[in-house]
Each structure stands twice: as C-alpha cells, then as structure tokens.
Motif scaffolding. Sequence first.
Motif, PDB file in Angstrom:
ATOM      1  N   SER B 179      23.714   5.898  44.086  1.00 26.29           N
ATOM      2  CA  SER B 179      23.141   4.961  43.121  1.00 26.29           C
ATOM      3  C   SER B 179      21.697   4.596  43.479  1.00 26.29           C
ATOM      4  CB  SER B 179      24.013   3.714  43.077  1.00 26.29           C
ATOM      5  OG  SER B 179      23.250   2.617  42.685  1.00 26.29           O
ATOM      6  N   ASP B 180      20.826   4.629  42.469  1.00 24.84           N
ATOM      7  CA  ASP B 180      19.423   4.291  42.684  1.00 24.84           C
ATOM      8  C   ASP B 180      19.243   2.817  43.022  1.00 24.84           C
ATOM      9  OD1 ASP B 180      18.195   6.733  42.399  1.00 24.84           O
ATOM     10  OD2 ASP B 180      18.163   6.604  40.206  1.00 24.84           O
ATOM     11  N   SER B 181      20.204   1.992  42.573  1.00 26.77           N
ATOM     12  CA  SER B 181      20.017   0.560  42.734  1.00 26.77           C
ATOM     13  C   SER B 181      19.973   0.160  44.213  1.00 26.77           C
ATOM     14  CB  SER B 181      21.129  -0.202  42.014  1.00 26.77           C
ATOM     15  OG  SER B 181      22.369   0.211  42.508  1.00 26.77           O
ATOM     16  N   LEU B 182      20.769   0.880  45.022  1.00 25.98           N
ATOM     17  CA  LEU B 182      20.742   0.608  46.455  1.00 25.98           C
ATOM     18  C   LEU B 182      19.348   0.843  47.021  1.00 25.98           C
ATOM     19  CD1 LEU B 182      23.936   2.159  48.061  1.00 25.98           C
ATOM     20  CD2 LEU B 182      22.983  -0.104  48.469  1.00 25.98           C
ATOM     21  N   ILE B 183      18.780   1.956  46.586  1.00 24.77           N
ATOM     22  CA  ILE B 183      17.474   2.338  47.117  1.00 24.77           C
ATOM     23  C   ILE B 183      16.403   1.382  46.613  1.00 24.77           C
ATOM     24  CG2 ILE B 183      15.742   4.177  46.964  1.00 24.77           C
ATOM     25  CD1 ILE B 183      18.047   6.104  47.415  1.00 24.77           C
ATOM     26  N   GLU B 184      16.548   0.982  45.320  1.00 26.84           N
ATOM     27  CA  GLU B 184      15.578   0.035  44.779  1.00 26.84           C
ATOM     28  C   GLU B 184      15.676  -1.303  45.490  1.00 26.84           C
ATOM     29  OE1 GLU B 184      15.971   0.063  40.512  1.00 26.84           O
ATOM     30  OE2 GLU B 184      15.384   2.175  40.523  1.00 26.84           O
ATOM     31  N   ALA B 185      16.929  -1.710  45.785  1.00 28.66           N
ATOM     32  CA  ALA B 185      17.114  -2.975  46.496  1.00 28.66           C
ATOM     33  C   ALA B 185      16.436  -2.924  47.861  1.00 28.66           C
ATOM     34  CB  ALA B 185      18.601  -3.267  46.653  1.00 28.66           C
ATOM     35  N   ALA B 186      16.628  -1.813  48.559  1.00 27.50           N
ATOM     36  CA  ALA B 186      16.009  -1.669  49.876  1.00 27.50           C
ATOM     37  C   ALA B 186      14.491  -1.666  49.751  1.00 27.50           C
ATOM     38  CB  ALA B 186      16.490  -0.386  50.528  1.00 27.50           C
ATOM     39  N   ASN B 187      14.027  -1.042  48.657  1.00 28.61           N
ATOM     40  CA  ASN B 187      12.597  -0.977  48.404  1.00 28.61           C
ATOM     41  C   ASN B 187      12.030  -2.383  48.206  1.00 28.61           C
ATOM     42  OD1 ASN B 187      10.149   0.103  47.949  1.00 28.61           O
ATOM     43  ND2 ASN B 187      10.772   1.458  46.279  1.00 28.61           N
ATOM     44  N   LEU B 188      12.774  -3.189  47.445  1.00 30.95           N
ATOM     45  CA  LEU B 188      12.328  -4.562  47.197  1.00 30.95           C
ATOM     46  C   LEU B 188      12.317  -5.367  48.487  1.00 30.95           C
ATOM     47  CD1 LEU B 188      14.014  -5.526  43.816  1.00 30.95           C
ATOM     48  CD2 LEU B 188      11.601  -5.090  44.291  1.00 30.95           C
ATOM     49  N   ASP B 189      13.243  -5.033  49.384  1.00 30.95           N
ATOM     50  CA  ASP B 189      13.281  -5.731  50.663  1.00 30.95           C
ATOM     51  C   ASP B 189      12.167  -5.274  51.589  1.00 30.95           C
ATOM     52  OD1 ASP B 189      15.352  -7.311  50.023  1.00 30.95           O
ATOM     53  OD2 ASP B 189      16.904  -6.092  50.986  1.00 30.95           O
ATOM     54  N   GLY B 190      11.380  -4.353  51.109  1.00 31.64           N
ATOM     55  CA  GLY B 190      10.231  -3.928  51.890  1.00 31.64           C
ATOM     56  C   GLY B 190      10.481  -2.744  52.804  1.00 31.64           C
ATOM     57  N   ALA B 191      11.627  -2.061  52.643  1.00 24.55           N
ATOM     58  CA  ALA B 191      11.886  -0.889  53.476  1.00 24.55           C
ATOM     59  C   ALA B 191      11.069   0.288  52.958  1.00 24.55           C
ATOM     60  CB  ALA B 191      13.368  -0.553  53.460  1.00 24.55           C
ATOM     61  N   GLY B 192      10.451   1.022  53.850  1.00 22.09           N
ATOM     62  CA  GLY B 192       9.686   2.200  53.458  1.00 22.09           C
ATOM     63  C   GLY B 192      10.622   3.374  53.200  1.00 22.09           C
ATOM     64  N   HIS B 193      10.039   4.498  52.704  1.00 19.32           N
ATOM     65  CA  HIS B 193      10.874   5.652  52.370  1.00 19.32           C
ATOM     66  C   HIS B 193      11.559   6.248  53.587  1.00 19.32           C
ATOM     67  CE1 HIS B 193      10.555   6.124  48.140  1.00 19.32           C
ATOM     68  NE2 HIS B 193       9.252   5.874  48.181  1.00 19.32           N
ATOM     69  N   PHE B 194      10.907   6.154  54.736  1.00 18.73           N
ATOM     70  CA  PHE B 194      11.508   6.781  55.907  1.00 18.73           C
ATOM     71  C   PHE B 194      12.717   5.979  56.380  1.00 18.73           C
ATOM     72  CE2 PHE B 194       7.193   8.166  55.558  1.00 18.73           C
ATOM     73  CZ  PHE B 194       7.360   9.540  55.587  1.00 18.73           C
ATOM     74  N   ARG B 195      12.590   4.640  56.282  1.00 17.72           N
ATOM     75  CA  ARG B 195      13.747   3.822  56.637  1.00 17.72           C
ATOM     76  C   ARG B 195      14.872   4.009  55.630  1.00 17.72           C
ATOM     77  NH1 ARG B 195      13.123  -2.246  58.167  1.00 17.72           N
ATOM     78  NH2 ARG B 195      15.388  -1.986  58.133  1.00 17.72           N
ATOM     79  N   ILE B 196      14.510   4.070  54.345  1.00 16.18           N
ATOM     80  CA  ILE B 196      15.530   4.265  53.310  1.00 16.18           C
ATOM     81  C   ILE B 196      16.243   5.598  53.539  1.00 16.18           C
ATOM     82  CG2 ILE B 196      15.915   4.637  50.848  1.00 16.18           C
ATOM     83  CD1 ILE B 196      13.637   2.695  50.315  1.00 16.18           C
ATOM     84  N   PHE B 197      15.444   6.606  53.819  1.00 17.43           N
ATOM     85  CA  PHE B 197      16.010   7.934  54.065  1.00 17.43           C
ATOM     86  C   PHE B 197      17.000   7.884  55.226  1.00 17.43           C
ATOM     87  CE2 PHE B 197      15.746  11.857  56.625  1.00 17.43           C
ATOM     88  CZ  PHE B 197      16.281  12.754  55.722  1.00 17.43           C
ATOM     89  N   TRP B 198      16.563   7.319  56.323  1.00 14.38           N
ATOM     90  CA  TRP B 198      17.360   7.372  57.546  1.00 14.38           C
ATOM     91  C   TRP B 198      18.538   6.395  57.527  1.00 14.38           C
ATOM     92  CZ3 TRP B 198      17.836  11.148  60.652  1.00 14.38           C
ATOM     93  CH2 TRP B 198      18.452  10.979  61.883  1.00 14.38           C
ATOM     94  N   ASN B 199      18.311   5.182  56.966  1.00 13.73           N
ATOM     95  CA  ASN B 199      19.359   4.161  57.026  1.00 13.73           C
ATOM     96  C   ASN B 199      20.256   4.112  55.804  1.00 13.73           C
ATOM     97  OD1 ASN B 199      18.544   3.347  59.552  1.00 13.73           O
ATOM     98  ND2 ASN B 199      17.089   1.844  58.744  1.00 13.73           N
TER      99      ASN B 199
END
Lengths: 307, 293
Positions: B179-199
Amino acid sequence: MTIREQPRQVLKRRASKRSDWKVALVFLLPLLVMYAIYYLYSIGFLASTSTTKVSVTFFNSIDVGWRNYAQLLTDPVFIRSMVNNILFACISIVAALTVAFFIATALATGVRAKRFFYLIFLLPALMPLSLVATIFGSMLTERTGILNQTLRAIGLGALAQPWLTQPGLAFAVVAVIFCYLIGLPIMYYTADLSALPTESLEAALLDGAGTFRIMRSIIYPMMRGTHITIILSLLLGSFRSLEVVLFSTRGGPGQSTEIVGSYIYGFATSGGPTIGFVSAVSIIVLVIALVLSIAQMVVTRPRKDMR
Amino acid sequence: MSVARGRVRPNRRTRRSRADNPMRGIVTGRADRITIYALLIVLAVLFAFPLYSAIVKSLEVNGIQNYISLFTDPVGDIPIWQTYLNSLAVGVVHATVVLTVSVTAGYAFSKLHFRGRELGFSAVLLFLAVPGIAILVPVYRITQELGLFNSYVGVGLPEAAITIPFGVLLMRNYGRNISDSLIEAANLDGAGHFRIFWNIFVPLSRPAIVNLTVLCFIWSLQDFLWPSFLFTNPSLTTAAQAVSTFSNALGRGAGDLARFNASLVVLAVPAVLFVVFGLRFIVNGLTTGSTKD
C-alpha cells in the motif's frame, strides 16, 4: 500540524514526487550497471564479432563482412536445428495445454495424496536438465537400457529398438523429454485455478454438467491468459534447453535432433576460429528472443485491462 | 466421501466449497472421481518411471555398495558432495547479485515516480527471454577481461544477469501490492527514500524476497551452461556438470553402469529436497513473476 497547513503539505509532496528521478537513478544504478555490461556491451560485442573470423582467444581477427550470416542461413544443419527447436517447442506446448492442464485441474479438485502427486509431476522440471536427459539416455540405451531389457524380459523383445541411434526414434525421444518437463505449466495452471471465479462453476453444476465437461467447456476457456503465458514461456524455454539434446542424443544421429542451443554449443566448443560464426547465430537468437518478448508484452497487456 | 456428503446436504457443500476450494465441487459423480484417479495414477507411473529405472539400475550390481562408494571412493576425482557445495557457492553469488539489483529496481519501478518509468520497465522486460547461450561469446570475453575464470563470482554474475529481468518483474509486481499509504505516511513523518526502502519496503517484500532466493538457488543447481564454459578446474565441477564428469570417468561395464546410475540418483536428491521443503516458494515465485499485471 494545523488544518490550514495540510494543503501546502500535499502540494509539497506532489512536487517532490515529480523530482523522484534523482533517487530513482540511485536505486536503479545496480540494474543499469548489470544491463550495461551483460546486455548493452554484449550486443555490441556480438554485432562486431559476428562479421569477423576469430577464435576464442580473440587475437588476429579477420574481417569477413556478412559472410558468417550468409554461411549460416544456407547451412542446412542450422535450418534443421531451428525447425527442430520450434517443433519440439510445439510438441511440448501441446502436452502442456492438454496433460499439464488436466494434471493441474485434477489435483485442484481435492484428490488424496496431492503433495505426493505434485512431487512426482514437478520434480523433473526442478532437476538439472542435464540430469534428466542423462537418465533418459541411460534408460534408452540399446543394449543395457532398462526399457529394452524390460521388453525382452516380458517376451516383447521384438519391440526393443535402437531408441537413440535411429533418426525418427531419436527425434521422438527428445520430444518426449521436452514433454516430461511440463512442471512449469502445471504450476501456472495451479496458480490460476486458485483464483478462478466460482460463479460460473456453480452455474455449470446446477445445469448438471459432468466433471470433464466442466473442465473442457468452462474452465479451459477461462484460462486463456495462462495458455498464452505458457505457450510463450515454452517457446522461449526451448532455446534454453540445450542440455536436453546434449545429454540424450548429442544432436545425433547425423545431427538430426540438433536444436539451436546445441548447435551453438557445438561450434563454441569446437576450438577452431568459429567465434565470429557463433556470434552471428547468437545475434539471430537474440533477435528471436526480443521479438518473442515484445509479443509477450503486447499479448499480456489487454489482459491487464480485462481484469 | 466428500461427494457423498455433499449429495446429502447440498447446501453445506456449496458453502464449504466456496470457503475452501471451489474446484472440489466439480467432481460430481463417483465414476468421474475414479476416472480422475486412474488417469493421475497412470501419468504418475509414467513420470516416475525414469527415476525408478535409475534406482533399479543402480542396485543391479553390488547393491547399496554403489551408493556408499560414491562417498568413500569419489568417481572422477571429485567427491559428489563437493559438487553440491560448488553449486551452492555459485548460488550464493547468484542470489546476492539478483537480490541487490532486483529489490532496489523493484522499489524504483513500483514506488518512485519519475518520467519514463513504464517505458524503462518495458525495456528491462525486453530481456526476459534472452537465453544464456545467446550471450555466451561476450560473457566469455567479459570473464576474460575481469579475470574471473574458475571463480564462483565469474559464474554467479552471468547467471544473475539472466535472472535479473525476472527478478525485477517479480519485485515490481510484489511492490505494487504494498500500500502506498504506508510509504506516504512515512514520507510525511520525514523519512527519506533510503529509510523507507530499508525499513518498510524490504521487510514488507520479504515473501517475494524469499521466493526469489529459493529460485536463484534452484537455477544455480540446474545451470550447466556457465560452469561448463567458465570453470576449467575439475575441483569446481557443479552438480549439473557432474553428470558428464561421472559419465566420462566410468566405463560401460555392468558394475560401472550401476555406479553411474547411483550417482544420478544421488544428484537428484537436492531437487527432491527443494520440492519437499520449498515447493510453496517456488510456485509462488514463478507464478507472481509470470504475468505483467
């Protein structure tokens, strides 16, 4: 975060989405490196080598222009191996669309010992091809093979044949090995069957249709997408199956069972200045593979809209 | 049994069949059931016959001793277990490279937005069908340039090159279901793409990663082409090559033939283990990767 700030946040995110390409480049870097070396460089290297006469040391290459291609397209053995390749693929496609479909459907109806049946039917496709072909070869050897021994033991010695050394029989043997490797189609059908819409099955049941009628007239047409996937994957797979021929008939007798893979293998291992010629064959195989890939993409695209 | 029960209580059958297996309902009559079993058994006998014949042959002369001697007195100077280890070592390289490339590219093609994404993805898939034999000459040359003859890396790399288009397809298809919403939520929390990718992306794609890993090991076990050209040192013989090594080392006498068949049976063991323990991963991996949608 206040409510008023939210639209701006969304806008910012949209903007950042558009500029993802820098990040994307980083994430795609490993892929680009591998593709650059193994596909781009390879194709360029093949194209330039295919117009030369050179051995595997790549020293002293002589430019021969289009002669490799001319020689190739007039070589009856090449034509033959291409035709064989397609024939074997077609035979295995027929086996997949009938036998593999039956096996997958039958096993999906909740038979007992399902795991055991899967083991038997899928095992051949997961063993090394070299091993499968060798087992067939050893089973069919004229004097010591178990098939002829069995035939003689039960008094049918007259049916014992030189399976691997008579052209027609050797061809049939290779075709049988290709049919033996239909584990992948069974897996594709099994996966598609598990996603089958139930309504039409129930309607057919209410109409009182028998099992085999349902298989043939209801389920079979519903698997159209899978049929196409299987046809293309077997067609492509046949270019990857040089071991099937190499380890059973060795392309013989008299190169009558040669396929494209074993044809290339033969020239590549001959040790002479054949590498330019091999490159020319490779280019032709690459073109076929790319065309089939495009066909697959075009054919499977409408399926996406249908679902 | 279930058929009979279904007849008595049709309502229950319909409910059951919907719930666990709609296909169960299509076998309506006893005769049909018997026919299905009969056909399956005939096919199973045909499919099992080659391996059965190898087992019979292997026990014809000297019996079980043929199996013991494979381990105590190696044929053709290469212990049979060493061929498994060689295939395994190649498999490690193969899987590592394929996973590194496919998971990152899968993330880019499913979760990042950039111009030409679909076009780029199609370009990757163009090579899905390339048979190894077609790039034999350049791979030989590349291996020469990199000095990678007789090394596991030298064989693992071209194997990976052939598997990568499939791996990218698999990871991208799987990634699209996250789901994209998880990634968007992480994005809003300020996580970068590398953190999103890895975590987020990597942990959530674990099933696909496992499937792909199992497939890489199977394909390394099956691969004959690359080792046969890029390994010249007999001690590096892989399981798929061992067939010809043993065939060359053994004669055509009855004793040698029995021993040869014993070696064929032993070489089939890893595939049996894969089917028994890893079938789910293999089937899931191959089928999620097979379609483009």
